[in-house]
Design a protein around this motif. Structure first.
Motif, short mmCIF file in Angstrom:
data_model
loop_
_atom_site.label_atom_id
_atom_site.label_comp_id
_atom_site.label_asym_id
_atom_site.label_seq_id
_atom_site.Cartn_x
_atom_site.Cartn_y
_atom_site.Cartn_z
N HIS A 48 4.93 0.34 -6.84
CA HIS A 48 3.64 0.36 -6.78
C HIS A 48 3.13 1.63 -7.86
CE1 HIS A 48 4.71 -0.86 -2.68
NE2 HIS A 48 3.72 -1.71 -2.63
N VAL B 239 -1.75 10.51 -8.30
CA VAL B 239 -1.69 10.05 -7.00
C VAL B 239 -1.82 11.54 -6.23
CG1 VAL B 239 0.13 8.55 -7.53
CG2 VAL B 239 0.74 10.95 -7.34
N ALA C 142 -0.68 12.87 -1.87
CA ALA C 142 0.56 12.52 -0.91
C ALA C 142 0.34 13.75 -0.17
CB ALA C 142 1.86 12.26 -1.56
N GLU D 9 8.12 6.38 -2.56
CA GLU D 9 6.85 5.69 -3.09
C GLU D 9 6.05 5.42 -1.84
OE1 GLU D 9 6.82 1.72 -4.66
OE2 GLU D 9 8.63 1.18 -3.81
N TYR D 10 6.70 5.63 -0.60
CA TYR D 10 6.01 4.95 0.63
C TYR D 10 5.36 6.04 1.17
CZ TYR D 10 9.40 1.39 0.05
OH TYR D 10 9.93 0.28 -0.62
N SER E 139 0.10 7.81 -2.68
CA SER E 139 -0.93 6.68 -2.48
C SER E 139 -1.56 7.12 -3.94
CB SER E 139 -1.87 6.92 -1.60
OG SER E 139 -3.10 6.31 -1.71
N ASN F 8 -3.51 12.41 7.34
CA ASN F 8 -2.11 11.85 7.76
C ASN F 8 -2.11 12.45 9.20
OD1 ASN F 8 -0.03 11.71 4.80
ND2 ASN F 8 -1.30 10.07 5.82
N GLY G 268 1.77 6.96 3.07
CA GLY G 268 1.10 6.65 1.64
C GLY G 268 0.25 5.52 1.91
N PRO G 269 0.66 4.30 2.69
CA PRO G 269 -0.41 3.26 2.93
C PRO G 269 -1.70 3.65 3.64
CG PRO G 269 1.97 2.49 3.05
CD PRO G 269 1.89 4.03 3.10
N LEU H 196 -2.88 6.48 3.73
CA LEU H 196 -3.72 7.36 2.48
C LEU H 196 -4.71 6.39 1.81
CD1 LEU H 196 -1.66 10.35 1.21
CD2 LEU H 196 -3.74 10.21 2.97
N ASP H 197 -3.91 5.00 1.41
CA ASP H 197 -4.62 3.98 0.64
C ASP H 197 -5.98 3.50 1.37
OD1 ASP H 197 -2.59 3.74 -1.18
OD2 ASP H 197 -1.81 1.99 -0.18
N SER I 119 -8.66 6.46 1.08
CA SER I 119 -8.81 6.63 -0.34
C SER I 119 -10.35 5.62 -0.66
CB SER I 119 -7.98 6.04 -1.39
OG SER I 119 -8.22 6.10 -2.92
#
Length: 437
Positions: free
Chosen positions: A144, A151, A153, A171-172, A175, A194, A356-357, A359-360, A363
């Motif tokens: 990703h 980024v 996080a 990576e998870y 974001s 989060n 992370g997902p 936070l996607d 965003s």
């Protein structure tokens, strides 16, 4: 929309800026640059890559914070990890608590499950749970991100924090940073996002598709989690009531709160009792809040009380891992059963969960102008103890951000010097900007 979004963000930054934000003006470049260059450890045995960081070598008050240029730099040791050069970090009440030893036993076990068998020290520890920066290295299986990606996080509390030049995360947990935000702005969001998502979605049962017209009460609504939660819930179509002090009313209304109750007023509880009952209560305060707030929920309708102030880590700190966990679980079980039997209300604990997902999705809301960063104060990396002191004063109006990278110091200086607004700008301006979004 883009210009309005930028104007609103700038207004929020300017409105809640403290004198600390201007301290970078008086700090010479020579005195700051030493903090941000790569170093080689003066190890007698071997040369080793090092970095600048603020660490603690024991638990205690602000005096235990120590600046070092010889902390061993992290490296990518797993195929799924990414290494991030930190541009900005921000502080949360959790950092103050962890500095004092909060959660020490459970977090030490999480860092190293074998530590229960030995007495190895967890020090030095690096605090800081928010990070905004640039990817500089990736594991072989990372799909990703690539070096150069900007980024953001939230750093798990059992991992080395963001008050350092570099952090390594999976990576998870990471974001891509919203394109519309600077690193300074972006660093104010991941931890509170989060935490709020974990509490409102996992514990509160709300989401984008189910929150419309739900009535939500947020206690302690002017801090980082509160200001974020207001905006998220309004983006989802909920009706939001907030408790805060009178001087924070303009801020929370500007972010979208429908009703505001001054908790310092003697009749705050009475005011809330006259309102229509709530579907969800998000408690950021703790203490005796649940004693009077449980009765504000709709009975026998699936309403939920979610508190972010659980006794779990305090219990394990004071009673040990097994006894403390048992005691906390027993407490949660008793309260949950008592409330479901008496009024059909669900009693739950909310916890900060790096994701992370998730936070996607945040965003996207940020870039769409639905969520604004609320930065109360900014500090250069040389003034981390002062940033902690500011946070400990309480009565937060958003987040306290630390600019770790030198280039962010220069950008902040330009923002303060060139911004058409000053710290005296009225909260009405924030309200007007938020309405346009």
């Amino acid at each position: 929309m883009g210009s309005v979004r930028a104007m609103a963000s700038t207004r929020l930054l300017c409105l809640f800026n403290t004198k600390a934000a201007c301290s970078a003006k008086t700090l010479s470049r020579a005195s700051r640059s030493v903090c941000f260059k790569r170093h080689v450890c003066s190890s007698p045995s071997r040369l080793q890559g090092c970095m600048s960081a603020w660490v603690i070598d024991q638990y205690g008050t602000n005096e235990v914070l120590r600046y070092t240029e010889e902390l061993t730099a992290p490296s990518v040791n797993s195929a799924s990890e990414v290494m991030i050069k930190v541009h900005s970090a921000s502080l949360n009440p959790l950092d103050v608590s962890m500095r004092g030893g909060y959660g020490a036993k459970l977090l030490k076990l999480r860092r190293d499950p074998m530590s229960v068998m030995d007495s190895d020290s967890e020090f030095p520890l690096v605090l800081g749970r928010d990070v905004s920066g640039v990817v500089v290295d990736c594991g072989s299986e990372v799909t990703h991100f690539v070096p150069g990606d900007e980024v953001w996080a939230a750093v798990p509390p059992w991992k080395p924090g963001s008050l350092s030049e570099y952090v390594v995360l999976t990576e998870y947990e990471v974001s891509l940073k919203p394109k519309s935000l600077s690193h300074t702005e972006a660093a104010s969001i991941p931890y509170v996002a989060n935490t709020a998502l974990s509490a409102l979605v996992n514990a509160g049962g709300l989401c984008r598709d189910s929150a419309s017209n739900k009535r939500v009460l947020i206690t302690g609504g002017s801090g980082g989690i509160g200001t974020f939660s207001i905006q998220l819930l309004k983006a989802w179509g909920a009706h939001v009531t907030v408790t805060c002090s009178q001087n924070a009313e303009g801020l929370v209304r500007g972010l979208g709160a429908d009703e505001v109750v001054d908790y310092t007023a003697g009749d705050a509880t009475e005011q809330l009792e006259t309102m229509e009952k709530f579907d969800v209560i998000l408690d950021n305060v703790g203490g005796d809040t649940e004693e009077w707030a449980m009765g504000l929920l709709k009975p026998w309708s699936g309403a939920k009380y979610v508190t972010l102030v659980s006794p779990l880590l305090l219990s394990t700190d004071s009673m040990g891992l097994l006894d403390g966990a048992f005691q906390a679980g027993f407490t949660l079980h008793n309260k949950a059963v008592q409330n479901i039997i008496s009024s059909g209300v669900f009693y739950r604990w909310g916890f900060y969960t790096p994701d992370g997902p998730a936070l996607d999705e945040i965003s996207k809301l940020v870039d769409a102008g639905k969520i604004l960063p609320v930065v109360e104060a900014q500090f250069p990396f040389t003034q981390v103890p002062q940033a902690f002191q500011k946070l400990e004063e309480g009565h937060a109006r958003g987040k306290t951000v630390v600019r770790v990278a030198e280039e962010d110091d220069r950008q902040a200086e330009e923002l303060v010097q060139n911004s058409p607004c000053g710290t005296a700008e009225s909260e009405q301006g924030v309200q007007e900007s938020a309405k346009h979004n």
